[in-house]
Write an enzyme that holds these catalytic residues in place. Structure first.
Site, PDB file in Angstrom:
ATOM      1  N   CYS A  71       1.035  -4.688   2.746  1.00  0.00           N
ATOM      2  CA  CYS A  71       0.430  -4.939   4.060  1.00  0.00           C
ATOM      3  C   CYS A  71       0.314  -6.432   4.348  1.00  0.00           C
ATOM      4  O   CYS A  71       0.157  -6.825   5.500  1.00  0.00           O
ATOM      5  CB  CYS A  71      -0.940  -4.266   4.146  1.00  0.00           C
ATOM      6  N   SER A 114      -2.659   3.399   6.646  1.00  0.00           N
ATOM      7  CA  SER A 114      -2.159   3.092   7.986  1.00  0.00           C
ATOM      8  C   SER A 114      -3.290   3.031   9.012  1.00  0.00           C
ATOM      9  O   SER A 114      -4.332   3.679   8.853  1.00  0.00           O
ATOM     10  CB  SER A 114      -1.139   4.146   8.425  1.00  0.00           C
ATOM     11  N   GLU A 153      -9.001  -1.071   5.311  1.00  0.00           N
ATOM     12  CA  GLU A 153      -7.934  -2.049   5.120  1.00  0.00           C
ATOM     13  C   GLU A 153      -6.664  -1.374   5.599  1.00  0.00           C
ATOM     14  O   GLU A 153      -6.093  -0.527   4.913  1.00  0.00           O
ATOM     15  CB  GLU A 153      -7.857  -2.458   3.650  1.00  0.00           C
TER      16      GLU A 153
END
Length: 485
Positions: A288, A233, A254
């Site tokens: 994601c 996150s 990332e």
């Protein structure tokens, strides 16, 4: 493979070990809510030993010929390929995705080892004459950054490991890996495959733990650790950036996403719907790079919603090991409740579910594939990452509006654009404030391409020729050659 044959201990510098105090934690099947097994829970003493081992092994591993490092990866790729069915089954049991999805991830994950086995021997530099002359020469070379800490998420428990471990091994870095608490089994099994492939003891430690900070904090506090690679996150990523500041460690981040899917009026409708399902439903929507919001030209929105609703409602939901299942459970009750919260918020503001819109009864953390239409601009689901099988649809009337709406987010990982107009595809693609763009495709992930984002989606790249650079430092030697012009 039986589950009893899967490693449940720590992989500490190449050896299987119980936690220092013998503590363990449970790993559950999200499709049944039943415990699968218990895994060793790394403690402070284990972390200290892993750091010492990585630091002690670094110089020797860095001096290993690149071809040897590459061959370890190549053998590991072959082992993953040969055992794909077993690896996929294990992943489905601990994470929930369908067997079909898991097999796809095994192939994708293994490809990072094959790709970086080839990159290991292509770490180059340059030798050049100084522009000022006078016998000056410039020798530029690249060297492993040093011991690394790699933190992987639960949604792709194998691929997020190989795309970090692969370049680290190829570059000559030792490493500590902290897998997600919810899905440690795939990573432990991967460690066993790497040992079988000939990875020397001390290069890799895999440290499952109920506390990520217990692993990461002491590692980042140690100046011998020179890099952190984190997938997770944005909130946690920001904190880790601060932790890296005192020792100025290299970072790859990332982080979160909020991917827009743009469909223009000239798009191939069948291709767009197929791309929408791919971009939305990969990994049950727990990705994601999953399309998070669908912006469709008003002239074709009605037909797009009709066809998307038909496609989504036809997806079979069930335990990932069952035949024909396309949508498995979400990873946890907490994740399912977050999806419920975002959908209910949208509906309360005027959105309408054309299919789904609710969790499914029974065991497991299932949520029905959902399409939302008439979603108002103030709905939370357009601003927050839903991480579930929900496709909220809004409309636009012109290109500038589409681009402006798509970029109206703090995130910038990926965008999807569907149009038959090549000029528009390139023009809009270049205007997307994202690190990646899928043009007329719902799938962008490729081991040979750089994966990563901008803005609050992070920095650094994984995969492609760029991926190994994250694990290399550049050194410049200034040479003076006497008697040479």
């Amino acid at each position: 493979m039986t589950l009893d044959g899967v490693p449940h201990q720590l992989f500490l510098a190449g050896q299987w070990r119980d936690a220092a105090d013998g503590s363990r934690f449970g790993v559950a099947d999200p499709g049944t809510e039943q415990q699968l097994c218990e895994v060793s829970d790394a403690q402070d003493a284990d972390i200290t030993e892993a750091i010492e081992a990585a630091a002690a092994k670094q110089e020797e591993w860095a001096s290993t010929p690149p071809r040897e490092r590459g061959e370890v990866l190549r053998r590991a790729w072959q082992l993953m390929t040969d055992r794909a069915d077993d690896l996929a089954r294990l992943m489905t049991l601990e994470m929930g995705k369908s067997i079909e999805e898991s097999k796809g991830e095994v192939t994708y994950a293994a490809e990072f080892f094959r790709w970086f086995s080839e990159e290991a021997v292509r770490i180059d530099g340059r030798f050049a004459r100084s522009p000022a002359g006078g016998g000056g020469r410039m020798l530029v070379s690249k060297h492993p950054v040093g011991p690394c800490v790699l933190v992987t998420p639960w949604n792709f428990p194998l691929a997020m490991g190989t795309r970090k471990i692969g370049p680290a091994i190829a570059a000559g870095c030792t490493m500590l890996v902290k897998p997600a608490q919810l899905t440690p089994l795939s990573m432990l099994n991967l460690a066993g495959l790497l040992k079988e492939a000939g990875l020397p003891d001390g290069v890799l430690s895999v440290l499952p733990s109920t506390s990520a900070s217990r692993v990461v904090n002491p590692a980042l506090a140690d100046p011998r650790i020179r890099k952190l690679s984190f997938t997770g996150s944005t909130e946690v990523g920001r904190k880790l950036v601060e932790q890296c500041a005192p020792n100025l460690q290299r970072m790859s981040m990332e982080l979160g996403g909020n991917a827009p899917f743009l469909m223009f009026e000239d798009a191939d409708l069948d291709a767009a719907v197929q791309g929408a399902v791919t971009a939305k439903m990969r990994n049950n929507g727990e990705s994601c790079v999953a399309a998070n919001r669908f912006h469709v030209h008003s002239s074709v929105a009605g037909e797009f919603v009709r066809r998307l609703t038909e496609a989504m409602s036809s997806l079979k939901t069930g335990h990932g090991t069952e035949d024909g299942v396309k949508v498995g459970p979400l990873i946890s009750a907490e994740q399912r409740d977050k999806v419920v919260e975002l959908v209910d918020d949208a509906v309360s503001r005027g959105a309408r579910a054309t299919t789904g819109g609710k969790p499914l009864d029974g065991d497991g953390y299932f949520y029905a594939p959902t399409v939302l239409t008439d979603v108002p601009p103030d709905a939370r689901i357009l601003r927050e990452e839903v991480f579930g099988p929900v496709a909220p649809v809004t409309t636009f009337d012109d290109e500038d509006e589409a681009v402006r709406t798509a970029n109206d987010t703090e995130f910038g990982l990926v965008a999807y654009v569907f149009t038959r107009d090549l000029d528009r595809a390139i023009r809009v693609g270049e205007r997307m404030a994202t690190g990646m763009v899928g043009l007329n495709t719902g799938l962008v992930s490729n081991a040979a391409a750089p994966f990563g984002g901008v803005k609050a989606s992070g920095f650094g790249r994984e995969g492609g020729a760029e991926g190994i650079e994250e694990y290399l430092d550049v050194k410049y030697l200034a040479l003076s050659l006497s008697g040479t012009p």
